[in-house]
Design a protein around this motif. Sequence first.
Motif, PDB file in Angstrom:
ATOM      1  N   VAL A 119       0.840  -1.206   0.000  1.00  0.00           N
ATOM      2  CA  VAL A 119       0.000   0.000   0.000  1.00  0.00           C
ATOM      3  C   VAL A 119       0.872   1.252   0.000  1.00  0.00           C
ATOM      4  O   VAL A 119       0.682   2.170  -0.807  1.00  0.00           O
ATOM      5  CB  VAL A 119      -0.950   0.004   1.223  1.00  0.00           C
ATOM      6  CG1 VAL A 119      -1.635   1.361   1.371  1.00  0.00           C
ATOM      7  CG2 VAL A 119      -1.990  -1.106   1.085  1.00  0.00           C
ATOM      8  N   CYS A 120       1.859   1.275   0.899  1.00  0.00           N
ATOM      9  CA  CYS A 120       2.679   2.486   1.051  1.00  0.00           C
ATOM     10  C   CYS A 120       3.477   2.795  -0.213  1.00  0.00           C
ATOM     11  O   CYS A 120       3.756   3.964  -0.510  1.00  0.00           O
ATOM     12  CB  CYS A 120       3.619   2.342   2.249  1.00  0.00           C
ATOM     13  SG  CYS A 120       2.731   2.271   3.830  1.00  0.00           S
TER      14      CYS A 120
ATOM     15  N   LEU B 288       2.602   2.754  -3.163  1.00  0.00           N
ATOM     16  CA  LEU B 288       1.830   3.459  -4.192  1.00  0.00           C
ATOM     17  C   LEU B 288       1.333   4.822  -3.734  1.00  0.00           C
ATOM     18  O   LEU B 288       0.563   5.462  -4.442  1.00  0.00           O
ATOM     19  CB  LEU B 288       0.630   2.614  -4.628  1.00  0.00           C
ATOM     20  CG  LEU B 288       0.918   1.455  -5.577  1.00  0.00           C
ATOM     21  CD1 LEU B 288      -0.373   0.976  -6.218  1.00  0.00           C
ATOM     22  CD2 LEU B 288       1.905   1.861  -6.659  1.00  0.00           C
ATOM     23  N   HIS B 289       1.714   5.219  -2.535  1.00  0.00           N
ATOM     24  CA  HIS B 289       1.209   6.495  -2.030  1.00  0.00           C
ATOM     25  C   HIS B 289       2.352   7.348  -1.504  1.00  0.00           C
ATOM     26  O   HIS B 289       3.236   6.849  -0.815  1.00  0.00           O
ATOM     27  CB  HIS B 289       0.190   6.255  -0.906  1.00  0.00           C
ATOM     28  CG  HIS B 289      -1.025   5.508  -1.357  1.00  0.00           C
ATOM     29  ND1 HIS B 289      -1.067   4.125  -1.447  1.00  0.00           N
ATOM     30  CD2 HIS B 289      -2.237   5.948  -1.779  1.00  0.00           C
ATOM     31  CE1 HIS B 289      -2.268   3.749  -1.881  1.00  0.00           C
ATOM     32  NE2 HIS B 289      -2.993   4.828  -2.093  1.00  0.00           N
ATOM     33  N   ASP B 290       2.308   8.615  -1.817  1.00  0.00           N
ATOM     34  CA  ASP B 290       3.278   9.542  -1.240  1.00  0.00           C
ATOM     35  C   ASP B 290       2.739  10.015   0.108  1.00  0.00           C
ATOM     36  O   ASP B 290       1.647   9.658   0.512  1.00  0.00           O
ATOM     37  CB  ASP B 290       3.488  10.731  -2.188  1.00  0.00           C
ATOM     38  CG  ASP B 290       4.179  10.285  -3.468  1.00  0.00           C
ATOM     39  OD1 ASP B 290       5.023   9.357  -3.389  1.00  0.00           O
ATOM     40  OD2 ASP B 290       3.858  10.832  -4.541  1.00  0.00           O
TER      41      ASP B 290
ATOM     42  N   HIS C 134      -1.986   5.827   6.655  1.00  0.00           N
ATOM     43  CA  HIS C 134      -2.828   4.672   6.324  1.00  0.00           C
ATOM     44  C   HIS C 134      -3.308   3.943   7.575  1.00  0.00           C
ATOM     45  O   HIS C 134      -4.294   3.217   7.538  1.00  0.00           O
ATOM     46  CB  HIS C 134      -2.058   3.685   5.444  1.00  0.00           C
ATOM     47  CG  HIS C 134      -1.644   4.261   4.130  1.00  0.00           C
ATOM     48  ND1 HIS C 134      -2.545   4.591   3.144  1.00  0.00           N
ATOM     49  CD2 HIS C 134      -0.423   4.610   3.647  1.00  0.00           C
ATOM     50  CE1 HIS C 134      -1.899   5.096   2.103  1.00  0.00           C
ATOM     51  NE2 HIS C 134      -0.617   5.118   2.383  1.00  0.00           N
TER      52      HIS C 134
ATOM     53  N   ALA D  35      -7.512   1.123   1.838  1.00  0.00           N
ATOM     54  CA  ALA D  35      -6.774   1.549   0.647  1.00  0.00           C
ATOM     55  C   ALA D  35      -7.163   0.644  -0.513  1.00  0.00           C
ATOM     56  O   ALA D  35      -7.222  -0.577  -0.359  1.00  0.00           O
ATOM     57  CB  ALA D  35      -5.273   1.467   0.906  1.00  0.00           C
TER      58      ALA D  35
END
Lengths: 392, 392
Positions: free
Chosen positions: A110-111, A113-115, A121, A128
């Motif tokens: 998950v992390c 793909l996210h800034d 989260h 997510a």
Amino acid sequence: MKDFVYHNPTEVRFGRGVVASLGARVRAAGLSAVVVVAGGGAARRCGAFGDAVTSLEAAGVAWTPCEGVRPNPDLDGVLRAVQALRDAGAGGFVAVGGGSVMDTAKAAGVCALHDGDPWDHFTRRTTATAAVPVFTVPTLSGTGAEMNGTAVITNMAQQRKWSLRGPTPVAAFLDPVYQRDVPLALAVGCAVDAMTHVLEFAVAGTPCVDAKALDIPGGTYFMEETVLAQNEALLRSIIRSVEVLRRIPGDYAARASLAWAAGLGLCGLTGVGLGGGSWVSHALEHAVSGHFPQVPHGPALAVLFPCWMEEVASEHTPMFERLARNVWGVEGAVEGIRAMRATFDRWGAPRRLAAWGVGEDAIPGLVRAALEYPRPLGLAPERVERIFRSAL
Amino acid sequence: MKDFVYHNPTEVRFGRGVVASLGARVRAAGLSAVVVVAGGGAARRCGAFGDAVTSLEAAGVAWTPCEGVRPNPDLDGVLRAVQALRDAGAGGFVAVGGGSVMDTAKAAGVCALHDGDPWDHFTRRTTATAAVPVFTVPTLSGTGAEMNGTAVITNMAQQRKWSLRGPTPVAAFLDPVYQRDVPLALAVGCAVDAMTHVLEFAVAGTPCVDAKALDIPGGTYFMEETVLAQNEALLRSIIRSVEVLRRIPGDYAARASLAWAAGLGLCGLTGVGLGGGSWVSHALEHAVSGHFPQVPHGPALAVLFPCWMEEVASEHTPMFERLARNVWGVEGAVEGIRAMRATFDRWGAPRRLAAWGVGEDAIPGLVRAALEYPRPLGLAPERVERIFRSAL
């Protein structure tokens, strides 16, 4: 039965030698390079790690190791896995290990793909929807991490052990042979963990039809009859399987039934219609191992779950009576809790948090941590304190 | 536990009013036009059809009806649905109805993407991997068709009722309220159908550990302990739920538990580790209703399943004894079969095939049809004949 959505698209390949098909499955998902996440060496010793990378190589999938994930995995480990993914230009994770390893890979998925702050989260209560694909090769069965989208991670700086929810793994490769030599104490801890997952949901059952008055055998009929019947069956199977393993540690059937029960225990099915369940005992345990990373999750739940049940028994009498009868074969809520404790005792599970050096002085911090858990406990602080005290 | 692959990606939305989200879900799957498949009017009367098309329209999804699917659905109905899809330029099916409607839509979903003889999908034993997307709105719970990839269709010209296997539905919208007024006789037929799905798998259980000798309570431990425990729980819940409905026909909880149990009963979970199960009784029933389309599937299984059990009891003694104890609460395989019959009798299910005009003269044709079933029965012709005779 409360309204629900159930959706678990994880493909489970179960049985002897299934990891041989890992590489082709990863390829079929469109990946040519992965990071293989593992822990402290157990996955190598049981053969799972070697089988996994052999299969990846045979399918032409490049792999980079990211080992050393520790029990009660922390956010640093997650960030390390994300970095490994980026450094390798890999497209997904293969997690070979127990719940800590699988949770680290899922959180990293998950992390990656996210800034922004990765801890976000864990503080928000939403799921997510995007993540890099994760494949799991469990070498322990208890957490159910192999086939759900949850990841429990500790933020060491904040002493918070919280969870993130994201997509479920693409596929799980579950070969019970890897667990043949798992020591009984560890298997018991895992089994207790799996049992408490099922119980966290089951305790939320709601009686609805006085079956006795209608001359229907089997006790009160509940709103969630089918789900509860399934959950009780899982609990009985776990208990019987542990009893077989205590006598025949290498029994494949018992290892297999435990493995499948643990997966089912937290794949979503056990919670449908139950409005999310209780999860108070897990919040209490996360407070404990968030502060004391040496405390193992399952055995700590063997201590805490009965203590929680005792505190709230009068609010859950019909359901606790049902569990007493259908799981423990005794009559009465209090007798049921007693039978549960007796079983955990017989299995050699610790009886008190003192087993890990948790003492009186820790209580205020634990109460505070439990009360700030993202999912509210619905318990007054003095009751939370009483539970911790009774568990010391 | 035999090796297995379990994969059921169907999203289940369960509860009051869930069909309101159908249109948005269809849209989210990328569809702007669908064919709505239905039967003879029941789906309109219970409100499901209206709710479904209202939701589709609200989401801007164009829809074309394809109604009139009959019980024991035939290949012509499938081809009609395929044609409706092509005529409308639609991208998927929404099936609103019972198993016949859902099976027709699923079969059409596969056939629509393949040229050549559509019956080929029924003669081969492989699973079709491609199909146009299908969404289900069940108005009866028994077949489990709402969340599996199987479709049972009759080829009238050949008098063959065979099955096709393809992708599972994208999403199932299961609102038990639609079943509030389903007459008891129909609900019983559906419940028996669901029970026999679970039983077809369960009867294949294999004893493996003499629990008594090891001082483990609860009877012999089986290779597939977790799966069998789950299956027995489903059976008990179905039995209890029917008993509640017999007394309180509109009880939401009982309708909901039956609906969920029926879905679980054939979603893949009940069969894992059991090597595919038996399915002989279903082959026998398909022979019957393939020849006599007026014979309803579930009630005919209430007749045939116990007859099959009697014929093979000596080959399945440990498992039949287990079912007797854990499902029917009696000791002994024969006693278990007797208790099963007594239950079906009490529920008003027919006791003999004669109820539908099936007589002695039909036997040779039925035996022939059963023996040419794609999945071999593993029974000599004289035994198949004996079962049919005992069911007349």
